[in-house]
Design an enzyme around this catalytic site. Structure first.
Site, PDB file in Angstrom:
ATOM      1  N   GLY A  13       0.800  -1.227   0.000  1.00 19.50           N
ATOM      2  CA  GLY A  13       0.000   0.000   0.000  1.00 19.50           C
ATOM      3  C   GLY A  13       0.834   1.279   0.000  1.00 19.50           C
ATOM      4  O   GLY A  13       0.527   2.227  -0.717  1.00 19.50           O
ATOM      5  N   VAL A  61      12.571 -10.690   3.957  1.00 20.11           N
ATOM      6  CA  VAL A  61      13.346  -9.770   4.802  1.00 20.11           C
ATOM      7  C   VAL A  61      13.534 -10.290   6.222  1.00 20.11           C
ATOM      8  O   VAL A  61      14.368  -9.784   6.968  1.00 20.11           O
ATOM      9  CB  VAL A  61      12.722  -8.341   4.848  1.00 20.11           C
ATOM     10  N   ASN A  87      10.843  -0.858   4.520  1.00 25.07           N
ATOM     11  CA  ASN A  87       9.401  -0.593   4.548  1.00 25.07           C
ATOM     12  C   ASN A  87       8.564  -1.851   4.789  1.00 25.07           C
ATOM     13  O   ASN A  87       7.467  -1.771   5.327  1.00 25.07           O
ATOM     14  CB  ASN A  87       9.014   0.053   3.214  1.00 25.07           C
ATOM     15  N   ALA A  88       9.075  -3.031   4.406  1.00 24.02           N
ATOM     16  CA  ALA A  88       8.267  -4.261   4.523  1.00 24.02           C
ATOM     17  C   ALA A  88       7.831  -4.460   5.969  1.00 24.02           C
ATOM     18  O   ALA A  88       8.605  -4.242   6.900  1.00 24.02           O
ATOM     19  CB  ALA A  88       9.075  -5.467   4.051  1.00 24.02           C
ATOM     20  N   ILE A  90       4.485  -6.457   8.612  1.00 24.36           N
ATOM     21  CA  ILE A  90       3.231  -7.204   8.744  1.00 24.36           C
ATOM     22  C   ILE A  90       2.605  -6.903  10.107  1.00 24.36           C
ATOM     23  O   ILE A  90       3.276  -6.401  11.005  1.00 24.36           O
ATOM     24  CB  ILE A  90       3.449  -8.746   8.651  1.00 24.36           C
ATOM     25  N   GLN A 146      -0.429   0.218  21.074  1.00 28.87           N
ATOM     26  CA  GLN A 146      -1.812   0.058  20.591  1.00 28.87           C
ATOM     27  C   GLN A 146      -2.394  -1.232  21.144  1.00 28.87           C
ATOM     28  O   GLN A 146      -1.750  -2.286  21.072  1.00 28.87           O
ATOM     29  CB  GLN A 146      -1.824   0.030  19.052  1.00 28.87           C
ATOM     30  N   GLY A 148      -3.967  -4.594  21.451  1.00 30.34           N
ATOM     31  CA  GLY A 148      -4.001  -5.701  20.484  1.00 30.34           C
ATOM     32  C   GLY A 148      -2.774  -5.789  19.598  1.00 30.34           C
ATOM     33  O   GLY A 148      -2.718  -6.596  18.678  1.00 30.34           O
ATOM     34  N   GLN A 149      -1.781  -4.916  19.879  1.00 28.03           N
ATOM     35  CA  GLN A 149      -0.582  -4.909  19.022  1.00 28.03           C
ATOM     36  C   GLN A 149       0.704  -4.883  19.856  1.00 28.03           C
ATOM     37  O   GLN A 149       1.614  -4.113  19.571  1.00 28.03           O
ATOM     38  CB  GLN A 149      -0.603  -3.700  18.082  1.00 28.03           C
ATOM     39  N   TYR A 152       3.532  -5.783  17.417  1.00 29.22           N
ATOM     40  CA  TYR A 152       3.788  -4.726  16.423  1.00 29.22           C
ATOM     41  C   TYR A 152       4.340  -3.459  17.094  1.00 29.22           C
ATOM     42  O   TYR A 152       5.298  -2.858  16.603  1.00 29.22           O
ATOM     43  CB  TYR A 152       2.474  -4.433  15.698  1.00 29.22           C
TER      44      TYR A 152
HETATM   45  N1  LIG Z   1      -0.833   1.451   6.093  1.00 28.22           N
HETATM   46  C1  LIG Z   1      -0.738   2.159   7.200  1.00 28.22           C
HETATM   47  O1  LIG Z   1      -1.687   2.844   7.620  1.00 28.22           O
HETATM   48  C2  LIG Z   1       0.556   2.153   7.992  1.00 28.22           C
HETATM   49  C3  LIG Z   1       0.633   2.966   9.126  1.00 28.22           C
HETATM   50  C4  LIG Z   1       1.819   2.983   9.850  1.00 28.22           C
HETATM   51  C5  LIG Z   1       2.891   2.217   9.454  1.00 28.22           C
HETATM   52  N2  LIG Z   1       2.798   1.413   8.362  1.00 28.22           N
HETATM   53  C6  LIG Z   1       3.977   0.628   8.001  1.00 28.22           C
HETATM   54  O2  LIG Z   1       4.310   0.927   6.658  1.00 28.22           O
HETATM   55  C7  LIG Z   1       4.898  -0.201   6.032  1.00 28.22           C
HETATM   56  C8  LIG Z   1       4.138  -0.540   4.757  1.00 28.22           C
HETATM   57  O3  LIG Z   1       2.793  -0.803   5.108  1.00 28.22           O
HETATM   58  P1  LIG Z   1       1.656  -1.067   4.017  1.00 28.22           P
HETATM   59  O4  LIG Z   1       0.432  -0.482   4.555  1.00 28.22           O
HETATM   60  O5  LIG Z   1       2.141  -0.661   2.678  1.00 28.22           O
HETATM   61  O6  LIG Z   1       1.541  -2.652   4.131  1.00 28.22           O
HETATM   62  P2  LIG Z   1       1.198  -3.728   2.995  1.00 28.22           P
HETATM   63  O7  LIG Z   1       0.338  -3.139   1.945  1.00 28.22           O
HETATM   64  O8  LIG Z   1       0.723  -4.941   3.723  1.00 28.22           O
HETATM   65  O9  LIG Z   1       2.614  -4.018   2.358  1.00 28.22           O
HETATM   66  C9  LIG Z   1       3.614  -4.648   3.100  1.00 28.22           C
HETATM   67  C10 LIG Z   1       4.699  -5.103   2.170  1.00 28.22           C
HETATM   68  O10 LIG Z   1       5.663  -5.814   2.945  1.00 28.22           O
HETATM   69  C11 LIG Z   1       6.044  -6.973   2.226  1.00 28.22           C
HETATM   70  N3  LIG Z   1       6.452  -8.044   3.129  1.00 28.22           N
HETATM   71  C12 LIG Z   1       5.773  -8.551   4.178  1.00 28.22           C
HETATM   72  N4  LIG Z   1       6.476  -9.552   4.741  1.00 28.22           N
HETATM   73  C13 LIG Z   1       7.629  -9.683   4.004  1.00 28.22           C
HETATM   74  C14 LIG Z   1       8.763 -10.532   4.095  1.00 28.22           C
HETATM   75  N5  LIG Z   1       8.893 -11.457   5.056  1.00 28.22           N
HETATM   76  N6  LIG Z   1       9.742 -10.368   3.186  1.00 28.22           N
HETATM   77  C15 LIG Z   1       9.651  -9.436   2.212  1.00 28.22           C
HETATM   78  N7  LIG Z   1       8.609  -8.584   2.093  1.00 28.22           N
HETATM   79  C16 LIG Z   1       7.605  -8.727   2.989  1.00 28.22           C
HETATM   80  C17 LIG Z   1       4.822  -7.379   1.429  1.00 28.22           C
HETATM   81  O11 LIG Z   1       5.267  -8.087   0.308  1.00 28.22           O
HETATM   82  P3  LIG Z   1       4.508  -9.417  -0.172  1.00 28.22           P
HETATM   83  O12 LIG Z   1       3.091  -9.030  -0.415  1.00 28.22           O
HETATM   84  O13 LIG Z   1       5.277  -9.816  -1.376  1.00 28.22           O
HETATM   85  O14 LIG Z   1       4.649 -10.366   0.996  1.00 28.22           O
HETATM   86  C18 LIG Z   1       4.203  -6.035   1.073  1.00 28.22           C
HETATM   87  O15 LIG Z   1       4.699  -5.571  -0.163  1.00 28.22           O
HETATM   88  C19 LIG Z   1       4.879  -1.329   7.062  1.00 28.22           C
HETATM   89  O16 LIG Z   1       6.118  -1.405   7.720  1.00 28.22           O
HETATM   90  C20 LIG Z   1       3.787  -0.873   8.019  1.00 28.22           C
HETATM   91  O17 LIG Z   1       3.958  -1.421   9.297  1.00 28.22           O
HETATM   92  C21 LIG Z   1       1.654   1.367   7.619  1.00 28.22           C
END
Ligand SMILES: NC(=O)c1ccc[n+]([C@@H]2O[C@H](COP(=O)([O-])OP(=O)(O)OC[C@H]3O[C@@H](n4cnc5c(N)ncnc54)[C@H](OP(=O)(O)O)[C@@H]3O)[C@@H](O)[C@H]2O)c1
Length: 245
Positions: A13, A61, A87-88, A90, A146, A148-149, A152
């Protein structure tokens, strides 16, 4: 030759917007995916049709060996990495009393141990060049915790400890290390939350909206640029003012 930017999880995302923003800034952008070939092909095809030319490498990663191999491959095929965006990530949410060891380990390995795994093989090349930008993506939930987290929040809080310590070690070498702590961003994950719950989240954000992936990508671009060279060891909250509440 253009600088090389590596964005882990660049098909997610936030990652897609980061890749596009860095490409528009003139970087050669490389990303990783964890194994879904169809998702990877779709990402490469769609972005190619939009005029981008990304390269994608399979990498877990959470596994050190996998990161060492992929960084060596990128160095041989594209060049040494100048900008690394860790950035990756979960989530495996659940109250602590029900949290399994598996979900704890998965979140710590993917969100925190990944910083060691990816940064370690990239750093030598940055030290050789006397230039580098390491940008670690944390979360508002790493700053305030948070419900439940526990897994994380612990991992994302640890991200900034990593940033502050490494920033001091490499500060005189032309390398900066910074943390971005996004608030709630309108990605598929957040949009999947029931509307009623989402509205409550938005009510707690002073600017009255969710962030966009482009809000975060713009900050990544700034930190990657030469203009940010005096900023290191910082944690930048980008959350619509939520940290003030
Ligand atoms: N969205 C939000 O509101 C938000 C808020 C605060 C922080 N964040 C942080 O921002 C970052 C990106 O979030 P997002 O919302 O874009 O999440 P996302 O859409 O779920 O994308 C996460 C990415 O991480 C990759 N990934 C997960 N496990 C992996 C592994 N073991 N090895 C390699 N790649 C892996 C996934 O690749 P695959 O699909 O190929 O597995 C995916 O491309 C994360 O660190 C998240 O914690 C997000």
């Amino acid at each position: 030759m253009s600088k090389v930017a590596l964005v882990t999880g660049g098909m997610g995302g936030l990652g897609v917007a980061m890749c596009k923003s860095l490409a528009k800034d003139g970087y050669t952008v490389v990303t990783t995916y964890s194994g879904n070939e169809e998702k990877c092909k779709n990402f490469l095809d769609t972005t190619k049709a939009e005029g981008f030319n990304f390269k994608a490498y399979i990498c877990d990663v959470s596994k050190y060996d996998s990161c060492i191999k992929v960084v060596a491959k990128i160095k041989a095929e594209v060049g040494a990495v100048d900008v690394l965006v860790n950035n990756a990530g979960i989530t495996r949410d659940g109250q602590f009393k029900k949290m399994t060891k598996e979900s704890w380990d998965a979140v710590i390995n993917t969100n925190l141990n990944s910083l060691f795994n990816m940064t370690k093989p990239v750093l030598d090349g940055m030290l050789e060049k006397g230039f580098g930008r390491i940008i670690n993506i944390s979360s508002i939930n790493g700053q305030k915790g948070q419900f439940g987290q526990v897994n994380y929040s612990a991992a994302k809080s640890g991200v900034h400890g990593f940033t502050m310590a490494l920033a001091q070690e490499v500060a005189k070498k032309g390398i900066t290390v910074n943390t971005i702590a996004p608030g709630y961003i309108a990605t598929a994950m957040v949009m999947a939350v029931p509307e009623e719950v989402r509205n409550k989240i938005i009510a707690g954000i002073p600017v009255g909206r969710l962030g966009t992936p482009e809000d975060i990508a713009g900050l990544v671009s700034y930190i990657a640029s030469d203009a940010s060279s005096f900023m290191t060891g910082a944690e930048i909250a980008i959350n619509g003012g939520q940290h003030t509440m």
